[in-house]
Design an enzyme around this catalytic site. Structure first.
Site, mmCIF file in Angstrom:
data_model
loop_
_atom_site.group_PDB
_atom_site.id
_atom_site.type_symbol
_atom_site.label_atom_id
_atom_site.label_comp_id
_atom_site.label_asym_id
_atom_site.label_seq_id
_atom_site.Cartn_x
_atom_site.Cartn_y
_atom_site.Cartn_z
ATOM 1 N N PRO A 182 0.812 -1.234 0.000
ATOM 2 C CG PRO A 182 0.041 -0.963 2.194
ATOM 3 C CD PRO A 182 0.845 -1.880 1.320
ATOM 4 C CB CYS A 183 3.133 2.770 -2.484
ATOM 5 S SG CYS A 183 2.178 2.566 -3.986
ATOM 6 C CG HIS A 184 -2.865 3.343 -1.144
ATOM 7 N ND1 HIS A 184 -2.630 2.038 -1.500
ATOM 8 C CD2 HIS A 184 -3.685 3.291 -0.067
ATOM 9 C CE1 HIS A 184 -3.298 1.225 -0.692
ATOM 10 N NE2 HIS A 184 -3.932 1.958 0.193
#
Lengths: 278, 227
Positions: A182-184
């Site tokens: 989850p780089c978001h």
């Protein structure tokens, strides 16, 4: 295929019957392998990956995997159709990708759990070709719970490279498996949502789907608020930390920096670790 | 909670270091279908570039063989898959001259047979699940099977019956009969696949066919209302 099929001449009786039996047996061999067999074999020996499509808050995505784990997540909106994905995959990984009608049940289940926000989902990733630094960044991003965000600088500090904030941003921008790693959940150090492997608009959509309000987040950033503390516990957190969200309005204190919080006699939260809590 | 997170990171087993066989594939897919004798040569020269062709060439046969051995589509798919994976790993270890002289067909059948045998052995200790391998109850036949015209259904039924009888044969005869009469292997190929002398496999094929004939006769007698 053309050799004589009746190896039972010695048995005079029942010869016709044997012929029919042998013919019927021959018909048993007319089988067509299941459609996923080739893709599954090649992905297990890592000569190619298998992939399927999945619906997500940012539209359909292609998810590719091999024996080492998930290797790619690409948006259909970005690569187009199946042929477009296969081309993009081959360009990036220098090996082919083959579609499967149904991914392995355990893998599909783990992906579903991960997308549903379950951090215990047992997902593995094939990050071959990534540097140690990139891998450390991506793994660290996996630790951020759904519905929470951390700044790029937090990742840099946590992996022991406090000066590498820009490189952290680059590594996350090149995340080969967005959504699943989850780089978001990593945002600009000033609190703004910032860039994303799938684009800034998609980042807001994914965060919103996890129950986070991007507008509120940016509102805090505009007001210069980096942290929230509780005047009862004298602990301060990132505003999206589960512990910060529990603080009632009456007891919530805003801080602009670690120094400000420390000067007020507050210590950093041990869970979200605003400064490296010792 | 922090400790729990550390555990999380540990569990996220990431594949990073292993970079085996980075030779990139040639143009196997573009190449026209060559005669079977050229495949070992291609595999010896460029294993990674030719392996997909091996799977494409043999997947139907190996799956059908596994289906007759196991009697179950799910098991057959797993056996065929495992057999190809094992074949690839073996080919990685073989020197090129050994690959060149390989009789692929009996060799692959032999691997599939071993995979199926090992599964049976492993299963004796395991509890037989009531559900399918994906955790769901074993599925009904798909719709298109139900919609097939009558004659085809009848033919399929007869085939399923015979398939069930074959699956019920003792393993020694089943493997021999299937390889000989379903897959159409020659006796020398059969002997290679089973690792037995030609005389033995001939006898086993013969005996297997006789057992099948007896089983069929018994069933017909029963179907015709015999007492």
């Amino acid at each position: 295929m053309s050799e004589p099929r009746d190896g039972h001449r010695t048995e005079g009786q029942g010869l016709g019957r044997d012929r029919r039996l042998v013919r019927d047996l021959r018909a048993l061999g007319a089988g067509v392998a299941p459609p996923d067999l080739l893709a599954n074999v090649l992905s297990r020996v890592r000569l190619g990956d298998a992939y399927w499509t999945l619906d997500t808050p940012v539209g359909p995505v292609f998810v590719a995997y091999n024996d080492g784990g998930i290797s790619a997540v690409m948006r259909a909106a970005a690569v187009g159709d199946v042929a477009g994905f296969e081309r993009a995959f081959r360009e990036r990984h220098a090996r082919p990708a083959h579609p499967v009608t149904r991914p392995p049940a355990a893998l599909a289940h783990a992906v579903e759990r991960q997308l549903g926000g379950d951090r215990r989902a047992d997902l593995r990733f094939d990050l071959r070709g990534r540097s140690d630094f990139e891998r450390a960044v991506l793994l660290k991003a996996r630790e951020i719970p759904p519905g929470e965000v951390r700044p790029y600088g937090w990742i840099a500090r946590e992996i022991g490279r406090p000066g590498a904030v820009r490189a952290v941003g680059t590594a996350l921008g090149n995340n080969p498996v967005p959504l699943l790693i989850p780089c978001h959940r990593v945002v600009r150090s000033d609190g703004r949502v910032g860039d994303y492997a799938f684009g800034g608009a998609a980042k807001r959509a994914v965060l919103a789907a996890e129950g986070l309000d991007p507008d509120r987040l940016e509102g805090l950033a505009r007001a210069g608020v980096c942290y929230h503390g509780s005047d009862t516990t004298h602990v301060y957190c990132f505003p999206t930390c589960a512990h910060a969200r529990r603080i009632t309005d009456r007891h919530r204190v805003a801080f602009r920096s670690d120094e400000e919080a420390a000067a007020a006699g507050y210590r950093p939260c041990r869970v979200c670790r605003p400064a490296l809590a010792s | 909670m922090a400790a729990e997170r550390a555990g999380e990171a540990g569990r996220a087993a990431v594949e990073g270091t292993a970079a085996p066989r980075d030779k990139r594939r040639g143009h196997a897919a573009i190449r026209n279908r060559q005669s079977a004798s050229e495949l070992p040569e291609a595999l010896a020269g460029d294993l990674d570039g030719s392996f997909e062709r091996l799977v494409r060439d043999f997947q139907d046969r190996l799956y059908a063989f596994a289906l007759r051995l196991t009697g179950s589509p799910q098991d057959a798919e797993e056996v065929a898959q495992d057999a190809f994976v094992r074949a690839y790993r073996a080919l990685c270890d073989y020197p090129p001259e050994r690959i060149r002289s390989l009789a692929l067909k009996p060799w692959l059948y032999q691997i599939a047979l071993n995979v199926a045998r090992n599964r049976v052995r492993g299963r004796r200790l395991a509890v037989v699940p009531l559900d399918g391998p994906d955790g769901r109850p074993r599925a009904d036949p798909p719709d298109d099977e139900r919609r097939r015209p009558e004659a085809a259904v009848e033919r399929a039924e007869r085939r399923d019956d015979l398939g069930a009888l074959v699956a019920a044969l003792p393993e020694r005869y089943r493997a021999a009969v299937v390889l000989r009469h379903v897959e159409g292997l020659r006796y020398d190929e059969l002997a290679a696949a089973l690792g037995q002398p030609v005389g033995t496999v001939k006898a086993n094929v013969h005996r297997g066919v006789r057992l099948l004939r007896e089983a069929l006769a018994e069933r017909e007698w029963r179907d015709e209302g015999g007492r």
